[in-house]
Design an enzyme around this catalytic site. Structure first.
Site, short mmCIF file in Angstrom:
data_model
loop_
_atom_site.label_atom_id
_atom_site.label_comp_id
_atom_site.label_asym_id
_atom_site.label_seq_id
_atom_site.Cartn_x
_atom_site.Cartn_y
_atom_site.Cartn_z
N ASN A 12 0.89 -1.17 0.00
CA ASN A 12 0.00 0.00 0.00
C ASN A 12 0.93 1.21 0.00
O ASN A 12 1.59 1.50 1.00
CB ASN A 12 -0.88 -0.07 1.24
CG ASN A 12 -1.87 1.08 1.39
OD1 ASN A 12 -2.41 1.27 2.47
ND2 ASN A 12 -2.13 1.83 0.35
N GLN A 45 -2.12 6.61 -1.61
CA GLN A 45 -2.45 7.75 -0.77
C GLN A 45 -1.30 8.75 -0.73
O GLN A 45 -0.13 8.36 -0.79
CB GLN A 45 -2.75 7.32 0.69
CG GLN A 45 -4.15 6.80 0.93
CD GLN A 45 -4.25 5.31 0.70
OE1 GLN A 45 -3.25 4.60 0.73
NE2 GLN A 45 -5.46 4.82 0.46
N ASN A 63 -6.70 10.20 -0.48
CA ASN A 63 -6.78 9.03 -1.36
C ASN A 63 -6.41 9.40 -2.78
O ASN A 63 -6.31 10.58 -3.14
CB ASN A 63 -8.19 8.43 -1.31
CG ASN A 63 -8.41 7.55 -0.10
OD1 ASN A 63 -7.47 6.99 0.44
ND2 ASN A 63 -9.66 7.44 0.32
N ASN A 74 -1.61 1.73 7.42
CA ASN A 74 -0.32 1.46 6.80
C ASN A 74 0.55 2.71 6.74
O ASN A 74 1.76 2.66 6.96
CB ASN A 74 -0.52 0.88 5.39
CG ASN A 74 -1.04 -0.54 5.42
OD1 ASN A 74 -0.66 -1.33 6.28
ND2 ASN A 74 -1.92 -0.87 4.49
N HIS A 149 -15.88 1.07 8.27
CA HIS A 149 -15.64 -0.22 7.63
C HIS A 149 -16.87 -1.11 7.76
O HIS A 149 -17.57 -1.08 8.78
CB HIS A 149 -14.45 -0.94 8.29
CG HIS A 149 -13.13 -0.36 7.93
ND1 HIS A 149 -12.34 -0.83 6.90
CD2 HIS A 149 -12.45 0.69 8.45
CE1 HIS A 149 -11.24 -0.11 6.81
NE2 HIS A 149 -11.28 0.83 7.75
N ASN A 180 -15.36 1.61 3.63
CA ASN A 180 -14.35 0.64 3.21
C ASN A 180 -14.98 -0.75 3.32
O ASN A 180 -15.58 -1.08 4.34
CB ASN A 180 -13.12 0.74 4.11
CG ASN A 180 -12.46 2.10 4.02
OD1 ASN A 180 -11.76 2.41 3.07
ND2 ASN A 180 -12.68 2.94 5.04
N CYS A 207 -4.58 -2.92 3.72
CA CYS A 207 -5.30 -1.83 4.38
C CYS A 207 -5.19 -2.06 5.88
O CYS A 207 -5.79 -3.00 6.42
CB CYS A 207 -6.77 -1.81 3.94
SG CYS A 207 -7.74 -0.53 4.77
N GLY A 210 -8.43 -1.59 7.73
CA GLY A 210 -9.30 -2.73 7.42
C GLY A 210 -8.94 -3.96 8.23
O GLY A 210 -9.81 -4.69 8.71
#
Length: 266
Positions: A12, A45, A63, A74, A149, A180, A207, A210
């Site tokens: 990521n 990102q 984003n 992350n 989420h 998400n 993620c 996530g």
């Protein structure tokens, strides 16, 4: 010319800009242009590190579509590597404590929010067993870990069309701030496989928030019983959480290269 670092957490990837001394006016259009992988620098990102009156540094997160978001696990792990020491970070999601460990960082991500209006959802419902679903997906769990989420625990993810269902669910009116979308499968004791359709970015190799939200949902559903290994396409994260406590996320962070760019061209 302005300097930046290219970094990633499990693939990521981020463009990280130090705005502590020289501030940079970041608009949605500029963030989107910088993140463009064909005409810009390219990233999932864009991260702005700035000054803070409440912490060691502040972090703003954009984003790839240019939208500003509250949290990115992350990216948070990359901050102590970028700054060169353990740091308390001010974000829109609150204060996050990030400490360097061998090969990465460990972050106190704070306490999850589980109330329907904190997710947020459009109307009241049980967030542990939401009475909604999409096509053949099972009833999901909703968790806010600084950003919203929804988590689907699937018996077998091999037949799930992530690229079709992800954007459909992300933009459903049930989620007024979008959401998400996490597709999870328990594959062993305290071990979960996870695919994430990230709000504003699409499918991602990893993620962090996530992974945190999925571990919280799995503990609440009694699918795991201790520190949980979350396996994403980019690699593994270790998530620890007990009801009533804060979430701790531990995993890799990588510095790839440094560069210079003329921000006026974006």
């Amino acid at each position: 010319m302005g300097r930046f670092s290219k970094m990633h957490g499990l693939g990521n990837d981020f463009v990280v800009i130090d705005a502590r001394e020289a501030t940079l006016d970041m608009t949605q259009a500029r963030a989107q242009a910088i993140a463009d992988r064909h005409a810009g620098i390219g990233c999932d990102q864009l991260i702005l590190i700035g000054q803070s009156d409440r912490a060691d540094v502040s972090m703003r997160i954009f984003n790839s579509d240019g939208s500003e978001v509250e949290a990115c696990g992350n990216a948070t792990r990359c901050v102590p590597l970028f700054v060169g020491r353990d740091v308390l970070i001010e974000t829109k999601a609150g204060l996050l404590d990030a400490k360097g460990v061998e090969g990465g960082a460990s972050v106190d991500m704070g306490q999850p929010r589980l109330e329907w209006d904190a997710i947020p959802l459009a109307y009241a419902m049980d967030t542990l067993a939401m009475p909604v679903s999409w096509e053949d997906l099972p009833a999901p769990v909703a968790v806010n870990v600084g950003n919203p989420h929804v988590i689907f625990f699937c018996d077998d993810m091999n037949g799930v069309n992530f690229e079709r269902l992800g954007p459909m669910i992300e933009t459903d009116p049930l989620f007024p701030a979008r959401v998400n979308v996490n597709f999870a499968q328990v594959v062993g004791e305290n071990h979960i496989r996870l695919i994430v359709w990230e709000r504003g970015a699409g499918l991602t190799r990893a993620c962090g928030t996530g992974a945190c939200a999925t571990a919280v949902a799995a503990v609440r559903r009694k699918l795991v019983s201790g520190p949980t290994r979350i396996t994403l396409p980019g690699g593994d994260l270790l998530i620890e959480w007990a009801p009533g406590g804060s979430i701790r996320m531990t995993g890799p962070a990588t510095h790839v290269f440094d560069g210079e760019a003329d921000w006026a061209r974006f």
